[in-house]
Design a protein around this motif. Structure first.
Motif, PDB file in Angstrom:
ATOM      1  N   LEU A  29      -6.242   1.611 -14.146  1.00 28.40           N
ATOM      2  CA  LEU A  29      -4.327   1.832 -12.974  1.00 28.40           C
ATOM      3  C   LEU A  29      -3.344   1.957 -14.136  1.00 28.40           C
ATOM      4  N   GLU A  30      -3.445   1.598 -15.338  1.00 31.60           N
ATOM      5  CA  GLU A  30      -2.426   2.269 -16.356  1.00 31.60           C
ATOM      6  C   GLU A  30      -2.008   3.316 -16.503  1.00 31.60           C
ATOM      7  N   GLU A  31      -3.505   4.106 -16.583  1.00 30.31           N
ATOM      8  CA  GLU A  31      -3.370   5.685 -17.338  1.00 30.31           C
ATOM      9  C   GLU A  31      -2.677   5.718 -14.946  1.00 30.31           C
ATOM     10  N   MET A  32      -3.068   5.970 -14.245  1.00 34.09           N
ATOM     11  CA  MET A  32      -2.582   6.277 -13.114  1.00 34.09           C
ATOM     12  C   MET A  32      -1.577   6.239 -12.853  1.00 34.09           C
ATOM     13  N   LEU A  33      -0.888   5.294 -13.024  1.00 34.35           N
ATOM     14  CA  LEU A  33       0.389   4.177 -12.742  1.00 34.35           C
ATOM     15  C   LEU A  33       0.993   5.280 -13.924  1.00 34.35           C
ATOM     16  N   LYS A  34       1.265   5.240 -14.955  1.00 31.95           N
ATOM     17  CA  LYS A  34       1.789   6.712 -15.776  1.00 31.95           C
ATOM     18  C   LYS A  34       2.392   7.657 -14.816  1.00 31.95           C
ATOM     19  N   TYR A  35       1.083   8.105 -14.127  1.00 32.26           N
ATOM     20  CA  TYR A  35       1.748   9.537 -13.526  1.00 32.26           C
ATOM     21  C   TYR A  35       2.130   9.278 -11.838  1.00 32.26           C
TER      22      TYR A  35
END
Length: 82
Positions: A29-35
């Protein structure tokens, strides 16, 4: 005489420690929220360099809270129940 009660700090994580599956979901989720998450403010009301430097901490906390509330099914995949 007035008595002032001591202030008890609240926990920032707000709950039990994350399981291994929840940690994996948090990282995902952290990687998804970065984008696709909230972007930095611009203009007169932006946080400037400080906002840029510390935005990753806020993203990580958002991802941790989402991992606690959502079930993406990673636990089943880790245990072989896919």
């Amino acid at each position: 005489m007035m008595q002032i009660e001591p202030i008890q700090p609240k926990t920032l994580t707000g709950g039990a420690p994350l399981s291994a599956a929840d940690k994996l979901e948090q990282a995902f989720l952290e990687e998804m929220l970065k984008y696709c998450g909230p972007s930095a403010s611009e203009g007169g009301f932006s946080g400037g360099a400080g906002e840029e430097q510390f935005s990753s901490f806020l993203t990580r906390e958002h991802a941790g809270q989402m991992a606690r509330r959502l079930d993406l099914g990673f636990a089943g995949l880790l245990e072989g129940r896919a």
